[in-house]
Design a protein around this motif. Structure first.
Motif, short mmCIF file in Angstrom:
data_model
loop_
_atom_site.label_atom_id
_atom_site.label_comp_id
_atom_site.label_asym_id
_atom_site.label_seq_id
_atom_site.Cartn_x
_atom_site.Cartn_y
_atom_site.Cartn_z
N PRO A 118 0.82 -1.22 0.00
CA PRO A 118 0.00 0.00 0.00
C PRO A 118 0.85 1.26 0.00
O PRO A 118 1.86 1.35 0.70
CB PRO A 118 -0.82 -0.13 1.29
N ILE A 119 0.42 2.22 -0.78
CA ILE A 119 1.16 3.46 -1.01
C ILE A 119 0.24 4.64 -0.74
O ILE A 119 -0.97 4.59 -1.02
CB ILE A 119 1.67 3.50 -2.47
N ASP A 120 0.80 5.71 -0.18
CA ASP A 120 -0.01 6.90 0.15
C ASP A 120 -0.21 7.83 -1.04
O ASP A 120 -1.29 8.36 -1.25
CB ASP A 120 0.64 7.67 1.29
N GLU A 121 0.86 8.04 -1.80
CA GLU A 121 0.82 8.99 -2.91
C GLU A 121 1.57 8.41 -4.11
O GLU A 121 2.46 7.57 -3.95
CB GLU A 121 1.46 10.32 -2.53
N VAL A 122 1.22 8.89 -5.31
CA VAL A 122 1.90 8.47 -6.53
C VAL A 122 2.32 9.72 -7.30
O VAL A 122 1.52 10.63 -7.50
CB VAL A 122 1.00 7.59 -7.41
N ILE A 123 3.59 9.75 -7.71
CA ILE A 123 4.09 10.82 -8.59
C ILE A 123 4.44 10.18 -9.92
O ILE A 123 5.36 9.37 -10.00
CB ILE A 123 5.32 11.52 -7.97
N VAL A 124 3.69 10.52 -10.95
CA VAL A 124 3.89 9.94 -12.28
C VAL A 124 4.74 10.90 -13.11
O VAL A 124 4.31 12.02 -13.43
CB VAL A 124 2.53 9.68 -12.97
#
Length: 451
Positions: free
Chosen positions: A300-306
């Motif tokens: 599980p991840i809190d944020e995603v930077i694409v």
């Protein structure tokens, strides 16, 4: 009474560094430019990454014709050996240049279409004799048509970032998770942005300069905020060329970016997940889980930077006849020179009007827009492109074809077409060797936008 085409302005789309350089070169050639900018100031896109420092120096990001135009105003170029931030570039160079151009720059003006007057894409009859018609919309919704002798599209690619999905389309669930996804390098000096990532797990997707910048910034944050961690998502393996050219890069600050990313991994501030092409994204309570096309799932991840690059917006050019490469969406003659599937170390041959021409005479894509989906664009490339095009429009074909630009090598070996393998086989050219570590600090030169 119809205005002769030769008396019409050359419309330049975009008041960024390449668009304004185009205007300067046109003026130097005695031609009349009209720059149309969708934003409210010069360099509107650059201002959106004002916190990021370029990996090119001031000496490499000021166009010679623009500097001549600025000189009578008392403008003095900053120290040529120093590195500007995006904000510096916009405030200390782009805006003064636009101010010097005066009413030749129109703000809050969005180009919605380009065509030949009275001719849609299909019609041949009399096409070459007709001027261009540029459809625009003002901020208040008012519409207008502007006649032009030629059109130079320097609108860039900033507004159309590539999605998270590994197949070039948005991953399943990506659009519904936009509250946790960013497509920009975060400005961690902003307290609200800092709070978003501090003490959290953030996935950084991408392998270019922007991804390196984000990893270095998150590593700095991790030194100050316990629990901060980056999960670096790569679509291929890690090899000798993954982190760029390091000290062998002819742009030292660009090489430092890759070394900073390498140091983030080695220091434990980032963990790498390789060969992971995202197919879907799911909610797990308040967190997200990325799912690869082979079924693997992240923790599980809190944020995603694409940060997977950009692509050109060609929608408003649908009625002009462009010759574009089927893969890169770059001009046909330019595409083989910049194709990341085959190029090693970012070597790009000098190119100008010949490589940038289309079946529709008088329309040109320049700057980042000319590279389509290819990465590693340098401002000096765009400056030379516009010099060559201005010479051609002025009838000086000899000067237009005399392209002598020498570009620094990127130090990044191998192509994106090899994403299933580590890059070790591509590293033998000598440009990819890198020291093992580099101290990460907020003052380290970083970049976005390929400059």
């Amino acid at each position: 009474m119809t205005t002769p085409a030769a008396e019409l302005p050359v419309v330049v789309i975009g008041a960024g560094p390449i668009g304004l350089a185009a205007a300067a070169h046109l003026i130097e050639r005695g031609l009349d430019p009209l720059v149309l900018e969708a934003g409210s100031a010069a360099g509107s896109a650059v201002r959106e990454w004002s916190h990021v420092r370029l990996f090119s120096t001031w000496g490499e990001v000021v166009d010679p014709a623009a500097e001549k135009l600025l000189a009578p105003t008392g403008w003095v170029r900053p120290d040529a050996a120093t590195y500007p931030s995006g904000g510096d570039w916009a405030e200390q160079y782009l805006q003064p240049l636009a101010d010097t151009l005066g009413d030749k720059v129109r703000y809050n003006t969005t180009v919605t279409g380009v065509a030949k007057a009275g001719r849609d894409r299909v019609v041949d009859s009399g096409r070459d004799e007709q001027p261009f018609t540029v459809h625009v919309r003002a901020a208040d919704g008012r519409e207008e048509r502007i006649s032009a002798r030629a059109v130079i599209d320097a609108s860039g690619t900033w507004t159309t970032p590539n999605p998270l999905g590994g197949d070039g389309l948005p991953a399943i669930g990506e659009k519904s998770a936009t509250d946790r996804i960013s497509y920009r390098v975060p400005d961690l000096r902003d307290p609200a942005v800092r709070a978003r990532y501090a003490g959290r797990r953030t996935a950084v997707v991408g392998t270019g300069a922007s991804a390196f910048t984000a990893l270095a910034a998150l590593a700095d944050l991790a030194e100050q905020e316990p629990g901060t961690h980056a999960v670096w998502i790569l679509r291929r393996g890690i090899g000798a060329g993954t982190f760029g050219g390091g000290e062998a890069d002819q742009l030292p600050a660009r090489g430092a970016l890759g070394l900073a990313a390498k140091a983030a991994v080695e220091a434990g501030h980032a963990s790498a997940v390789t060969g992971f092409r995202t197919a879907a994204i799911e909610r797990d309570g308040d967190r997200l889980v990325l799912i690869a096309d082979d079924g693997r799932r992240t923790e599980p991840i809190d944020e995603v930077i694409v940060l997977t690059g950009f692509r050109p917006d060609l929608s408003f050019l649908s009625e002009v006849r462009l010759g574009l490469d089927e893969r890169l969406q770059a001009p046909l003659a330019l595409a083989p020179l910049i194709d990341p599937n085959v190029h090693s170390c970012g070597t790009v041959y000098p190119h100008g009007v010949n490589e940038l021409s289309h079946p529709e005479q008088g329309v040109y894509l320049v700057g980042m827009k000319s590279y389509g989906r290819a990465p590693t664009f340098l401002a000096m490339t765009g400056y030379e492109q516009t010099r060559s095009i201005a010479a051609a429009l002025a009838g000086d074909r000899e000067a237009a074809e005399r392209v002598q630009l020498v570009l620094p090598e990127t130090g990044v070996c191998g192509g994106s077409g090899l994403f299933d393998q580590a890059d070790t086989a591509q590293a033998s050219g000598g440009c990819c060797g890198a020291p093992a570590t580099l101290q990460i600090g907020i003052g380290a030169p970083v970049s976005s936008g390929g400059c």
